[in-house]
Write a protein that holds these residues in place. Structure first.
Motif, PDB file in Angstrom:
ATOM      1  N   LEU A   1      -6.683  -4.346  -3.270  1.00 38.53           N
ATOM      2  CA  LEU A   1      -5.575  -3.976  -4.128  1.00 38.53           C
ATOM      3  C   LEU A   1      -4.597  -5.132  -4.287  1.00 38.53           C
ATOM      4  CD1 LEU A   1      -4.408  -1.582  -5.648  1.00 38.53           C
ATOM      5  CD2 LEU A   1      -3.139  -0.984  -3.595  1.00 38.53           C
TER       6      LEU A   1
ATOM      7  N   ALA B   1      -5.759   6.284  -3.669  1.00 41.08           N
ATOM      8  CA  ALA B   1      -6.324   5.477  -2.585  1.00 41.08           C
ATOM      9  C   ALA B   1      -5.247   5.109  -1.581  1.00 41.08           C
ATOM     10  CB  ALA B   1      -6.974   4.214  -3.154  1.00 41.08           C
ATOM     11  N   CYS B   2      -4.103   4.681  -2.097  1.00 42.16           N
ATOM     12  CA  CYS B   2      -3.030   4.282  -1.182  1.00 42.16           C
ATOM     13  C   CYS B   2      -2.426   5.467  -0.451  1.00 42.16           C
ATOM     14  CB  CYS B   2      -1.947   3.530  -1.950  1.00 42.16           C
ATOM     15  SG  CYS B   2      -2.508   1.913  -2.506  1.00 42.16           S
TER      16      CYS B   2
ATOM     17  N   ALA C   1      -4.711   6.127   2.304  1.00 44.18           N
ATOM     18  CA  ALA C   1      -4.576   5.062   3.302  1.00 44.18           C
ATOM     19  C   ALA C   1      -3.347   5.300   4.167  1.00 44.18           C
ATOM     20  CB  ALA C   1      -4.500   3.706   2.608  1.00 44.18           C
TER      21      ALA C   1
ATOM     22  N   GLN D   1      -9.691  -2.275   1.588  1.00 41.65           N
ATOM     23  CA  GLN D   1      -9.181  -1.721   0.346  1.00 41.65           C
ATOM     24  C   GLN D   1      -7.793  -2.243   0.023  1.00 41.65           C
ATOM     25  OE1 GLN D   1      -9.050   2.715  -0.429  1.00 41.65           O
ATOM     26  NE2 GLN D   1      -6.939   2.003  -0.530  1.00 41.65           N
TER      27      GLN D   1
ATOM     28  N   PHE E   1     -12.786   6.964   1.218  1.00 40.71           N
ATOM     29  CA  PHE E   1     -12.396   5.789   0.441  1.00 40.71           C
ATOM     30  C   PHE E   1     -13.513   5.285  -0.454  1.00 40.71           C
ATOM     31  CE2 PHE E   1      -8.232   5.132   1.872  1.00 40.71           C
ATOM     32  CZ  PHE E   1      -8.176   5.553   3.180  1.00 40.71           C
TER      33      PHE E   1
ATOM     34  N   VAL F   1     -11.791  -0.208   6.808  1.00 41.36           N
ATOM     35  CA  VAL F   1     -11.980   0.088   5.380  1.00 41.36           C
ATOM     36  C   VAL F   1     -10.640   0.076   4.654  1.00 41.36           C
ATOM     37  CG1 VAL F   1     -14.119   1.354   5.432  1.00 41.36           C
ATOM     38  CG2 VAL F   1     -12.019   2.559   5.893  1.00 41.36           C
ATOM     39  N   ILE F   2      -9.614   0.531   5.342  1.00 41.89           N
ATOM     40  CA  ILE F   2      -8.301   0.509   4.719  1.00 41.89           C
ATOM     41  C   ILE F   2      -7.845  -0.934   4.529  1.00 41.89           C
ATOM     42  CG2 ILE F   2      -5.876   1.121   5.018  1.00 41.89           C
ATOM     43  CD1 ILE F   2      -6.738   3.642   6.325  1.00 41.89           C
TER      44      ILE F   2
ATOM     45  N   VAL G   1       0.832  -1.202   0.000  1.00 40.23           N
ATOM     46  CA  VAL G   1       0.000   0.000   0.000  1.00 40.23           C
ATOM     47  C   VAL G   1       0.865   1.249   0.000  1.00 40.23           C
ATOM     48  CG1 VAL G   1      -1.541   1.370   1.427  1.00 40.23           C
ATOM     49  CG2 VAL G   1      -2.019  -1.025   1.066  1.00 40.23           C
TER      50      VAL G   1
ATOM     51  N   PRO H   1     -12.178   7.982   6.721  1.00 43.66           N
ATOM     52  CA  PRO H   1     -12.548   6.655   6.209  1.00 43.66           C
ATOM     53  C   PRO H   1     -13.598   6.700   5.110  1.00 43.66           C
ATOM     54  CG  PRO H   1     -12.388   6.590   8.593  1.00 43.66           C
ATOM     55  CD  PRO H   1     -12.261   8.016   8.191  1.00 43.66           C
TER      56      PRO H   1
ATOM     57  N   SER I   1      -3.832   7.969   6.660  1.00 41.35           N
ATOM     58  CA  SER I   1      -4.629   7.561   7.807  1.00 41.35           C
ATOM     59  C   SER I   1      -3.855   6.625   8.710  1.00 41.35           C
ATOM     60  CB  SER I   1      -5.905   6.881   7.321  1.00 41.35           C
ATOM     61  OG  SER I   1      -6.620   6.391   8.424  1.00 41.35           O
ATOM     62  N   LEU I   2      -3.033   5.792   8.080  1.00 39.40           N
ATOM     63  CA  LEU I   2      -2.291   4.789   8.836  1.00 39.40           C
ATOM     64  C   LEU I   2      -1.319   5.371   9.839  1.00 39.40           C
ATOM     65  CD1 LEU I   2      -1.059   2.121   6.325  1.00 39.40           C
ATOM     66  CD2 LEU I   2      -2.582   1.813   8.242  1.00 39.40           C
TER      67      LEU I   2
ATOM     68  N   MET J   1     -15.811  -2.478   1.264  1.00 42.78           N
ATOM     69  CA  MET J   1     -14.678  -2.066   0.444  1.00 42.78           C
ATOM     70  C   MET J   1     -14.133  -3.182  -0.442  1.00 42.78           C
ATOM     71  SD  MET J   1     -14.259   1.084   0.968  1.00 42.78           S
ATOM     72  CE  MET J   1     -12.756   1.372   0.061  1.00 42.78           C
TER      73      MET J   1
END
Lengths: 284, 366, 322
Positions: free
Chosen positions: C154, A251-252, A255, C150, A237, C146-147, A39, A234, A258-259, C264
């Motif tokens: 991927l 998207a990544c 992500a 997703q 997404f 959700v991550i 990711v 969230p 957020s991570l 997702m």
């Protein structure tokens, strides 16, 4: 944590056992890291590195174009800001209300088993059971798609965590300190805030971090109760659903954004992890 | 400054009665010690006065004002706890000044008061330190400082010296006594240590199983105990108790311990509550009133006899010799070098005018 | 006098008594006394009110909605008796969602338990670097589901995702699985994603439980000559049983709410193959806006869950008070 082997045995078993152990651990580490790595690396890959076979494990020309796109074209920045505000305020409110209730339960056994049971069981309530009426109620109260609405909902959602983690910490405090404060002339309110809370501060801090992470990562409530104004990170997404290929990077990027706070905060409360996960039932 | 009056106090925990009907009148400025074995209700009584426990029955008055149901803060009392109960997250200054800060006292006044209190207790140099950096004795002083800075009506002490080692305890005892002379406020002090009780008290209240067994000046309780319990509790080593019969011949009473020993004549003029002739009694005589014979004749009222020593326990300043009287053990107090050892024949004077006679059934003194 | 205390003479003290009592309370009085008297109730009041407002009240409201026609498309709220419930019960999708939910929940919890136990057993003995490894292993717990959904979408992507590629390398022949588009692979995908995220939960809780087992039990076993796997079954697992119960019920109650990952990763597909109860009810309520029907379904779901909730919460309370 104590170090002990759960399966005793003579030394040749030990060596084989060691091999097995490290194999299991190693595999799991890989299992955890590889998807995450993918990711993060995709977020800095230029677009034409997406659709390749074999897949590109490290791009020749890393780029941050996806981050800017995600934050600005896909309104990721607004989601990020909303999430920050909502999570922070919810955490503070949950901590305050939770502290008050936890103190009352710990010192006075208020409401006995029944109140405790009721608050604890809220943790397991499936959101789907209350989301529909809350949706309707929020609409009629004008709270739909507002930050305040979500804050109220999240404060409610995280109360069990706050209350139960802090309850354990308050129980451990020696009573004589509070008695001294009462005789000294403090009211119970003053005693709670000036004596008990500072001493329970580590527990309150840990509980607050758990609350923050819970709100930061929550999806369902945000999905239903927000639309164009108060949406959280969230929910952004959703825009990437369907994966037409063009948006992997964005998207990544989102992500990864957020991570990072999630993981950092998580590392901070590692020591309290078991207590937080089991609502204080286990000390860990 | 205020007097404390307790009437008909009852308090129980669950099914257990901790205090059963206590009436106590403590005049202003007096140092009263509540003493007794553990479980006698002394701490409960103290905490009830402070307002940390609710009472079911009876009233507590401070300065003429009924304080039942009043919060501790409104009673204007200060308490020093056994474990000092210092706030670990505040400095010594913070600890002492908390009560003043909480009621909105202006800063210059807080400074003045805290400094004054610290000076009185010799802890001025410690004001910036935290409790964990202090020794036991220093912490105790801070706890006392926290109490005196408010100048309350009544001081309450809940076994404050129990956590200190013996040498420190002696020193702090003197300090507390001096404190009382210095600020002359009503002080109520709880302890299980009878030496503390004897040395500190203006008045001792001896409690047993939730009731007052006896109260009065220390020497009163010591010399005229009202019961076996009081006699045995105060004084170290313990009073000698001999079982015998009270006999009467003519107008004089005597104790009959059996055939082997002559009767012990008791001084005339004592009534013994009209006990009947031949009644079983217990004779109480303290070791310090059982000593080596001095002079050609025993002192008036004393009785002389010969006996053999069984055991000698030297303590440095004194030696305690045990022997038997009609088979019952007796401890006598002698000068340090006055005795050689077991087996020595010795002449003993029993100072009978100082003896107390008890009824074995009720335990009361006659 | 001890050296660390200031020397103070008795005459000094005599001339310097304490100051007179400070001024009376500011802000004391009747209100303060009343607050102190009812303190414990006042402290729980705000939290309780919030829970009442967002839990009890909505539930009661939805109870009414159950029996009424509350549909954005149809005007008016006519009383319709049990029609809403009948609609749910007669909908085959409701049943298949429930079965999918149960099946998936049991599968993930079982796998997470086994993997978590294995990992915990492997990690219980101290070794160099254990702390760092522990930190890495718990990362998935703090990530938004959700991550996770997703990310796995991927990763499992066909044809350009690394998963198929890696499998091809491993197995030696080309692998072309449509993880998200084909039954049964889609179920496996969901299980993998959930297992990835929540095995650390089991792991951490079981590890704590293992560490709490007193050493002398193992010593006794060793003296008795029990070794290897038998120790596991006769000593470790029985001791661990209450913790296992706690962890499994906890996880189970969370697993049945499965929504974020479905949303997702699969969107319920292919078709409606991966509809879970939560996802199904969401569709009915918020995509089709048949609110009463959805509410009726939620109530039924809640009733089913309540039994398990009660059992678990009672257990938790007992553990806390012990």
């Amino acid at each position: 944590m104590a170090a002990r082997s759960a399966t005793a045995g003579p030394s040749r078993w030990r060596r084989r056992g060691d091999l097995a152990r490290f194999a299991i651990i190693g595999l799991f580490i890989l299992f955890v890291i590889v998807p995450l790595y993918w990711v993060v690396i995709t977020s800095i890959k230029p677009s034409n590195d997406y659709l390749t076979v074999p897949p590109v494990w490290f791009p020749a020309e890393p780029t941050i174009v996806h981050y800017t796109a995600a934050l600005f074209s896909y309104r990721g920045l607004q989601g990020l800001v909303n999430s920050l505000i909502i999570a922070s305020v919810s955490t503070v409110l949950s901590a305050i209300l939770g502290t008050m209730m936890a103190y009352s339960l710990a010192r006075f056994n208020t409401g006995g088993q029944h109140l405790a049971f009721w608050v604890l069981s809220q943790r397991f309530l499936p959101p789907v059971a209350i989301i529909l009426p809350i949706f309707l109620l929020f609409r009629s109260w004008g709270l739909y798609d507002t930050r305040i609405g979500l804050i109220i909902a999240y404060t409610f959602m995280t109360l069990p965590i706050s209350v139960w983690m802090m309850y354990a910490y308050f129980r451990q405090l020696p009573r004589s300190l509070e008695e001294a404060a009462l005789v000294d002339g403090l009211s119970r309110w003053q005693t709670m805030w000036m004596v008990a809370v500072p001493l329970a501060a580590p527990g309150i801090a840990a509980a607050s971090v758990f609350v923050f992470i819970a709100v930061w990562t929550e999806f369902f409530f945000a999905l239903v109760l927000t639309s164009r104004h108060a949406f959280t990170l969230p929910t952004v997404f959703r825009a990437f659903l369907g994966f037409q290929g063009a948006q992997y990077g964005e998207a990544c990027a989102l992500a990864t954004t957020s991570l990072v706070p999630s993981i950092i905060l998580g590392m901070l409360v590692q020591r309290h992890l078991v207590r937080g996960l089991t609502l204080g039932a286990l000390r860990g | 400054m205020a007097n404390v009056k307790i009437s008909g106090l009852h308090k129980s925990f669950g099914g257990v009665q901790a205090v059963r009907g206590v009436d106590l009148d403590i005049p202003d400025r007096e140092f009263t010690v509540l003493v007794g074995p553990s479980g006698c209700g002394k701490s409960t009584l103290l905490r009830s006065i402070a307002g940390l426990e609710d009472v079911e029955q009876g009233t507590i008055e401070i300065g003429g004002q009924v304080v039942n149901g009043m919060r501790p803060r409104d009673r204007d009392v200060a308490m020093v706890f056994q474990d000092y109960a210092l706030y670990p997250h505040m400095t010594v200054f913070g600890n002492i000044s908390l009560s003043l800060r909480a009621r909105g006292t202006p800063k210059p006044e807080i400074e003045a008061r805290v400094n004054r209190a610290a000076e009185m207790l010799g802890i001025r140099a410690l004001l910036a330190r935290y409790p964990r950096q202090l020794s036991g004795g220093q912490r105790q002083r801070v706890a006392i400082g926290r109490a005196i800075v408010r100048n309350p009506r009544v001081f309450l002490f809940d076994e404050p010296l129990s956590n200190l080692d013996a040498q420190l305890r002696d020193e702090m005892r003197g300090e507390i006594k001096r404190l009382h002379q210095e600020i002359a406020t009503t002080m109520i002090y709880v302890t299980h240590d009878q030496i503390e009780a004897m040395t500190l008290a203006d008045r001792i209240v001896l409690l047993r199983e939730g009731k007052i067994e006896q109260q009065g000046a220390p020497l009163d309780l010591f010399e005229r105990p009202a019961s076996l319990f009081v006699a045995g509790f105060l004084g170290s080593p313990k009073m000698n108790f001999l079982q015998g019969k009270l006999v009467r011949s003519g107008g004089a009473y005597a104790i009959d311990l059996g055939e082997e020993v002559p009767k012990l004549a008791l001084p005339p003029g004592r009534a013994f509550n009209g006990a009947t002739d031949g009644a079983k009694v217990i004779l109480g005589l303290r070791p310090e009133h059982v000593g080596r014979a001095a002079g050609a004749q025993p002192a008036p009222g004393s009785q002389r006899l010969e006996t053999t020593i069984e055991l000698v326990q030297p303590t440095g300043s004194r030696s305690y010799a045990s022997f038997r009287l009609a088979g019952q053990p007796v401890l006598s107090e002698l000068q340090a070098h006055d005795v050689s050892g077991p087996g020595e024949r010795i002449t003993i004077d029993l100072n009978l005018p100082r003896a107390t006679v008890f009824d074995p059934e009720t335990g009361r003194a006659l | 006098m001890r050296p660390e205390l200031d020397p103070v003479s008795v005459t000094d003290l005599a001339t310097r008594g304490p100051l007179p009592p400070p001024a009376r309370w500011r802000g004391g009085g009747a209100l303060s006394a009343w607050v102190d008297q009812h303190f414990k109730w006042l402290m729980v009041a705000p939290a309780v009110l919030l829970i009442l407002a967002l839990s009890i009240y909505p539930l009661l409201f939805s109870l009414w909605v159950n029996f009424v026609n509350y549909d954005f498309e149809i005007p008016g709220h006519d009383f319709v008796g049990l029609q809403n419930f009948r609609q749910i019960v007669n909908d085959p999708l409701a049943w298949s969602s429930l079965i999918t939910t149960i099946f998936l929940s049991l599968a993930v919890v079982a796998i997470e338990f086994l993997l978590g136990l294995g990992l915990a057993l492997a990690m219980v003995r101290m070794f160099r670097g254990r702390g760092i490894i522990l930190s890495i292993l718990i990362i998935p717990l703090f990530i938004s589901p959700v991550i996770v959904g997703q990310s796995w979408a991927l990763f499992l992507q066909r044809p350009f995702g690394p998963a198929d590629y890696l499998l091809s390398q491993l197995l030696g022949h080309p692998v072309n699985i449509s993880w998200v588009g084909e039954v049964p692979w889609v179920y496996i995908a969901i299980v993998i994603a959930d297992v990835w995220q929540w095995t650390p939960f089991m792991f951490v809780v079981l590890l704590a439980g293992l560490a709490a087992i007193p050493a002398h039990l193992y010593e006794a076993a060793e003296l008795d000559g029990i070794s290897g796997l038998r120790v596991l079954f006769y000593v470790t697992l029985p001791q661990l049983a209450p913790i296992i119960f706690l962890a499994v019920t906890f996880r189970l109650l969370d697993a049945v709410k499965l929504f974020d990952v479905i949303f997702m990763l699969t969107g319920g597909g292919p078709g409606t193959a991966t509809y879970t109860t939560s996802f199904y009810l969401y569709q009915i309520g918020f995509q089709q806006f048949h609110l009463s029907t959805a509410t009726a379904g939620s109530w039924l779901f809640l009733i089913l869950l309540s039994v398990v909730i009660m059992v678990l919460v009672r257990r938790l309370l007992r553990a806390e008070n012990a």
